[in-house]
Design a protein around this motif. Structure first.
Motif, PDB file in Angstrom:
ATOM      1  N   MET A   1      41.435  48.100  37.875  1.00  0.00           N
ATOM      2  CA  MET A   1      42.219  49.167  37.259  1.00  0.00           C
ATOM      3  C   MET A   1      43.482  49.576  37.790  1.00  0.00           C
ATOM      4  SD  MET A   1      40.390  50.193  39.938  1.00  0.00           S
ATOM      5  CE  MET A   1      39.251  49.058  39.347  1.00  0.00           C
ATOM      6  N   PRO A   2      44.414  49.898  36.935  1.00  0.00           N
ATOM      7  CA  PRO A   2      46.079  50.195  37.856  1.00  0.00           C
ATOM      8  C   PRO A   2      45.797  51.456  38.475  1.00  0.00           C
ATOM      9  CG  PRO A   2      46.129  50.114  35.264  1.00  0.00           C
ATOM     10  CD  PRO A   2      44.621  50.160  35.652  1.00  0.00           C
ATOM     11  N   ILE A   3      46.420  51.399  39.802  1.00  0.00           N
ATOM     12  CA  ILE A   3      46.439  52.618  40.641  1.00  0.00           C
ATOM     13  C   ILE A   3      47.850  52.773  40.944  1.00  0.00           C
ATOM     14  CG2 ILE A   3      45.823  53.388  42.779  1.00  0.00           C
ATOM     15  CD1 ILE A   3      43.131  51.990  42.491  1.00  0.00           C
ATOM     16  N   ASP A   4      48.219  53.827  41.165  1.00  0.00           N
ATOM     17  CA  ASP A   4      49.768  53.857  41.777  1.00  0.00           C
ATOM     18  C   ASP A   4      49.990  52.973  42.885  1.00  0.00           C
ATOM     19  OD1 ASP A   4      51.922  55.460  41.593  1.00  0.00           O
ATOM     20  OD2 ASP A   4      51.468  56.896  43.134  1.00  0.00           O
ATOM     21  N   GLY A   5      51.230  52.149  42.401  1.00  0.00           N
ATOM     22  CA  GLY A   5      51.551  50.993  43.428  1.00  0.00           C
ATOM     23  C   GLY A   5      51.008  49.722  42.969  1.00  0.00           C
ATOM     24  N   TRP A   6      49.776  49.608  42.268  1.00  0.00           N
ATOM     25  CA  TRP A   6      49.391  48.146  41.928  1.00  0.00           C
ATOM     26  C   TRP A   6      49.116  48.127  40.349  1.00  0.00           C
ATOM     27  CZ3 TRP A   6      43.603  47.555  41.807  1.00  0.00           C
ATOM     28  CH2 TRP A   6      43.271  46.277  41.578  1.00  0.00           C
ATOM     29  N   ALA A   7      49.507  47.346  39.827  1.00  0.00           N
ATOM     30  CA  ALA A   7      49.234  47.286  38.160  1.00  0.00           C
ATOM     31  C   ALA A   7      47.747  46.681  37.795  1.00  0.00           C
ATOM     32  CB  ALA A   7      50.063  46.179  37.584  1.00  0.00           C
ATOM     33  N   GLY A   8      46.985  46.584  38.792  1.00  0.00           N
ATOM     34  CA  GLY A   8      45.531  46.006  38.491  1.00  0.00           C
ATOM     35  C   GLY A   8      45.270  44.458  38.417  1.00  0.00           C
ATOM     36  N   GLU A   9      46.462  43.653  38.553  1.00  0.00           N
ATOM     37  CA  GLU A   9      46.068  41.978  38.716  1.00  0.00           C
ATOM     38  C   GLU A   9      45.550  41.853  39.902  1.00  0.00           C
ATOM     39  OE1 GLU A   9      48.514  38.108  38.260  1.00  0.00           O
ATOM     40  OE2 GLU A   9      49.521  39.805  37.573  1.00  0.00           O
ATOM     41  N   ILE A  10      44.352  40.808  39.956  1.00  0.00           N
ATOM     42  CA  ILE A  10      43.955  40.378  41.065  1.00  0.00           C
ATOM     43  C   ILE A  10      44.280  38.701  41.187  1.00  0.00           C
ATOM     44  CG2 ILE A  10      41.721  39.891  42.087  1.00  0.00           C
ATOM     45  CD1 ILE A  10      40.666  42.365  40.753  1.00  0.00           C
ATOM     46  N   HIS A  11      44.549  38.409  42.384  1.00  0.00           N
ATOM     47  CA  HIS A  11      44.928  37.182  42.938  1.00  0.00           C
ATOM     48  C   HIS A  11      43.525  36.478  43.073  1.00  0.00           C
ATOM     49  CE1 HIS A  11      46.051  33.616  45.313  1.00  0.00           C
ATOM     50  NE2 HIS A  11      47.185  33.833  44.859  1.00  0.00           N
ATOM     51  N   PRO A  12      43.192  35.370  42.787  1.00  0.00           N
ATOM     52  CA  PRO A  12      42.039  34.684  42.918  1.00  0.00           C
ATOM     53  C   PRO A  12      41.615  34.690  44.502  1.00  0.00           C
ATOM     54  CG  PRO A  12      43.346  33.194  41.829  1.00  0.00           C
ATOM     55  CD  PRO A  12      44.268  34.410  42.064  1.00  0.00           C
ATOM     56  N   ALA A  13      42.434  34.659  45.256  1.00  0.00           N
ATOM     57  CA  ALA A  13      42.072  34.561  46.679  1.00  0.00           C
ATOM     58  C   ALA A  13      41.287  35.912  47.304  1.00  0.00           C
ATOM     59  CB  ALA A  13      43.157  34.323  47.776  1.00  0.00           C
ATOM     60  N   ALA A  14      41.673  37.026  46.676  1.00  0.00           N
ATOM     61  CA  ALA A  14      40.927  38.330  46.576  1.00  0.00           C
ATOM     62  C   ALA A  14      39.615  38.100  46.418  1.00  0.00           C
ATOM     63  CB  ALA A  14      41.675  39.412  45.916  1.00  0.00           C
ATOM     64  N   GLU A  15      39.069  37.266  45.583  1.00  0.00           N
ATOM     65  CA  GLU A  15      37.815  37.360  45.090  1.00  0.00           C
ATOM     66  C   GLU A  15      36.780  36.185  46.037  1.00  0.00           C
ATOM     67  OE1 GLU A  15      37.789  38.858  40.503  1.00  0.00           O
ATOM     68  OE2 GLU A  15      38.532  36.720  41.011  1.00  0.00           O
ATOM     69  N   LEU A  16      37.580  35.765  46.668  1.00  0.00           N
ATOM     70  CA  LEU A  16      36.614  34.792  47.884  1.00  0.00           C
ATOM     71  C   LEU A  16      35.634  35.095  48.748  1.00  0.00           C
ATOM     72  CD1 LEU A  16      39.657  32.731  49.611  1.00  0.00           C
ATOM     73  CD2 LEU A  16      37.970  31.752  48.064  1.00  0.00           C
ATOM     74  N   PHE A  17      35.561  36.447  49.095  1.00  0.00           N
ATOM     75  CA  PHE A  17      34.761  37.136  49.907  1.00  0.00           C
ATOM     76  C   PHE A  17      33.965  37.971  48.940  1.00  0.00           C
ATOM     77  CE2 PHE A  17      37.616  35.636  52.859  1.00  0.00           C
ATOM     78  CZ  PHE A  17      36.755  35.345  54.165  1.00  0.00           C
ATOM     79  N   PRO A  18      32.757  38.189  49.116  1.00  0.00           N
ATOM     80  CA  PRO A  18      31.868  38.850  48.297  1.00  0.00           C
ATOM     81  C   PRO A  18      31.872  40.126  48.337  1.00  0.00           C
ATOM     82  CG  PRO A  18      30.334  37.769  50.276  1.00  0.00           C
ATOM     83  CD  PRO A  18      31.767  37.305  50.255  1.00  0.00           C
ATOM     84  N   LEU A  19      31.825  40.922  47.232  1.00  0.00           N
ATOM     85  CA  LEU A  19      31.961  42.521  47.256  1.00  0.00           C
ATOM     86  C   LEU A  19      30.989  43.235  47.981  1.00  0.00           C
ATOM     87  CD1 LEU A  19      32.608  43.411  43.262  1.00  0.00           C
ATOM     88  CD2 LEU A  19      34.137  43.769  45.447  1.00  0.00           C
ATOM     89  N   MET A  20      31.418  44.347  48.870  1.00  0.00           N
ATOM     90  CA  MET A  20      30.353  44.818  49.355  1.00  0.00           C
ATOM     91  C   MET A  20      29.706  45.727  48.516  1.00  0.00           C
ATOM     92  SD  MET A  20      32.578  46.784  52.594  1.00  0.00           S
ATOM     93  CE  MET A  20      33.324  45.579  53.671  1.00  0.00           C
ATOM     94  N   GLU A  21      28.324  45.747  49.080  1.00  0.00           N
ATOM     95  CA  GLU A  21      27.245  46.615  48.368  1.00  0.00           C
ATOM     96  C   GLU A  21      26.380  47.422  49.185  1.00  0.00           C
ATOM     97  OE1 GLU A  21      26.534  45.313  44.912  1.00  0.00           O
ATOM     98  OE2 GLU A  21      26.863  43.264  45.033  1.00  0.00           O
ATOM     99  N   GLY A  22      25.855  48.316  48.562  1.00  0.00           N
ATOM    100  CA  GLY A  22      24.778  49.523  49.171  1.00  0.00           C
ATOM    101  C   GLY A  22      25.524  49.986  50.463  1.00  0.00           C
ATOM    102  N   ASP A  23      24.471  49.885  51.462  1.00  0.00           N
ATOM    103  CA  ASP A  23      24.955  50.507  52.653  1.00  0.00           C
ATOM    104  C   ASP A  23      26.370  50.200  53.231  1.00  0.00           C
ATOM    105  OD1 ASP A  23      22.515  51.665  52.472  1.00  0.00           O
ATOM    106  OD2 ASP A  23      21.606  50.591  54.006  1.00  0.00           O
ATOM    107  N   GLU A  24      26.702  48.920  53.057  1.00  0.00           N
ATOM    108  CA  GLU A  24      27.741  48.487  53.807  1.00  0.00           C
ATOM    109  C   GLU A  24      29.007  49.189  53.031  1.00  0.00           C
ATOM    110  OE1 GLU A  24      29.868  44.066  55.078  1.00  0.00           O
ATOM    111  OE2 GLU A  24      28.435  44.445  53.369  1.00  0.00           O
ATOM    112  N   PHE A  25      28.783  49.190  51.625  1.00  0.00           N
ATOM    113  CA  PHE A  25      29.821  50.026  51.002  1.00  0.00           C
ATOM    114  C   PHE A  25      29.959  51.394  51.131  1.00  0.00           C
ATOM    115  CE2 PHE A  25      31.717  51.783  47.004  1.00  0.00           C
ATOM    116  CZ  PHE A  25      33.194  51.369  47.205  1.00  0.00           C
ATOM    117  N   ASP A  26      28.922  52.190  51.181  1.00  0.00           N
ATOM    118  CA  ASP A  26      28.764  53.400  51.459  1.00  0.00           C
ATOM    119  C   ASP A  26      29.497  53.851  52.883  1.00  0.00           C
ATOM    120  OD1 ASP A  26      27.622  53.692  49.140  1.00  0.00           O
ATOM    121  OD2 ASP A  26      25.368  53.894  50.022  1.00  0.00           O
TER     122      ASP A  26
END
Ligand SMILES: C[S@@+](CC[C@H](N)C(=O)[O-])C[C@H]1O[C@@H](n2cnc3c(N)ncnc32)[C@H](O)[C@@H]1O
Length: 408
Positions: free
Chosen positions: A1-26
């Motif tokens: 989603m676009p945010i001030d300063g970033w149009a929303g596009e994602i480079h594939p390398a950004a997805e190399l590491f798993p998304l944080m979930e649960g307690d880690e993300f909190d």
């Protein structure tokens, strides 16, 4: 989603590491809320998000404005891996999956660098399994602190089972355990497939050059046999009392399918002999009783205190006994009684061989409605007769088909 300063596009390398979930993300959200964003997110020169997916999400959750910096280098994949490797506490399996996903990105980056006139730092791409592929895998393994072997393992799991792969990527399952589960699952699937093949096999009748096997209850299947088409019924029905009824059905069908003066020869127990003979006599003519000796293994008949040394073969004819057609022959089915006999007693098929020889014309048809695993059928075919078998039990049916087909 676009945010001030970033149009929303994602480079594939950004997805190399798993998304944080649960307690880690909190915990990340809490830290950003209380201490602000300590590390900015990274964008490529084209404005694609290269690193910081979790931080951007956490900023949004914490109501903090994310900050972005631009990465100017030409090794974005190496950059992302280096940034995240120590920041995240990854399992061996997670590292292997990061490496696996990094492989095509590293190859693509090398290509881009080469096009930009830089020295090629990987062997030139070739066919699958080429030096280029192998070196890209080892580079990915090295960068992530994994090993080539673990990356191969991750690949095998990823190719075969996305659900298992997801469990390793989320850190829920160690790589080795996942591989063991995969192997077990694949072995089970293979076994299941083999069973389906056997089932497909046994659910239908089978035939060969000189034999045909019908699966199912002989009381139904015998209806498919033409009148007067069988020369000899040679069979070993079950003995227990609850099967007595079958003798009446057998005799009834026999009187229709046997050729005129054709013969039914059936092994019987002795306890129920009068009843068996009564049932056979309702539809056929009594002919003779042959003796099959049981050398060496005298079974104890508890109800009579008798050590049984022989079993009766009951011979009934369809119409008069075919005295003119058949030759003189002994009534003790003792292969050693033959002039040139040199057989061993234990050879079970020998009594059947003697009966077929004596009672079924050359090239004639032998039928066994209780085929079991097919001993008599194998002998009949071996002696140049045509064999028709029936068996209700699918495992035994399959074995009989295999034996008749020469596979067992
Ligand atoms: C004593 S065994 C026959 C053994 C056989 N001579 C052999 O070489 O394996 C009897 C066989 O008859 C089969 N059977 C019992 N009732 C049946 C029926 N109504 N229709 C077809 N087969 C039946 C049983 O499954 C069993 O395999």
């Amino acid at each position: 989603m676009p945010i001030d300063g970033w149009a929303g596009e994602i480079h594939p390398a950004a997805e190399l590491f798993p998304l944080m979930e649960g307690d880690e993300f909190d915990a990340l959200v809490d830290s950003i809320r209380s201490q602000g964003l300590r590390e900015p997110a990274w964008l490529t020169k084209d404005g694609a998000l290269l690193d910081g997916r979790n931080r951007v999400r956490a900023c949004q959750a914490a109501g903090v404005k994310p900050e972005f910096r631009q990465y100017d280098g030409d090794q974005p994949v190496e950059f992302v891996i280096a940034l995240n490797l120590n920041r995240r506490h990854l399992t061996e399996g997670q590292k292997a999956f990061v490496a696996l996903s990094a492989v095509p990105l590293l190859a693509k980056d090398a290509e881009v660098r080469q096009k930009a006139g830089k020295k090629l730092d990987l062997p030139a791409p070739g066919r699958e399994g080429s030096k280029h592929d192998r070196e890209t895998v080892s580079r990915a393994a090295r960068l992530t602190g994994s090993s080539g072997r673990s990356v191969q393992r991750a690949k095998r799991i990823d190719d075969a089972d996305k659900e298992l792969a997801a469990k390793v990527q989320s850190g829920e399952l160690p790589l080795k355990t996942a591989e063991q589960q995969l192997k077990r699952k694949q072995a089970q699937e293979q076994e299941q497939q083999a069973r389906v093949i056997v089932m497909a096999y046994v659910n239908s009748d089978a035939q060969g050059d000189k034999w045909r096997m019908y699966v199912g209850d002989f009381r139904e299947r015998l209806n498919e046999i033409p009148d007067g088409s069988v020369d000899l019924i040679l069979t070993d029905p079950p003995y227990p009392r609850e099967f007595q009824e079958l003798w009446s059905d057998l005799a009834n069908h026999a009187s229709r399918i046997l050729a005129p003066q054709g013969i039914l020869c059936a092994l019987s127990g002795k306890i129920q002999l009068p009843e068996v003979m009564g049932r056979l006599g309702e539809h056929l003519n009594y002919g003779w009783i042959y003796s099959q000796p049981l050398p060496g293994s005298h079974s104890r008949i508890m109800a009579r205190q008798i050590l049984q040394a022989w079993k009766p073969w009951l011979a009934y004819s369809n119409g008069p006994w075919p005295s003119g057609r058949i030759d003189w022959h002994p009534d003790v089915l003792d292969p050693s009684a033959r002039a040139k006999g040199n057989y061993r007693w234990q050879q079970d098929p020998d009594p059947a061989r003697m009966l077929i020889d004596a009672l079924c014309p050359q090239g004639g048809t032998v039928l066994d409605p209780f085929t079991g695993t097919g001993s008599y059928g194998v002998v009949a075919v071996d002696m140049g007769r045509t064999f028709i078998g029936m068996e209700a039990d699918s495992d035994r049916f399959t074995q009989a088909v295999k034996r008749l087909g020469g596979q067992a």
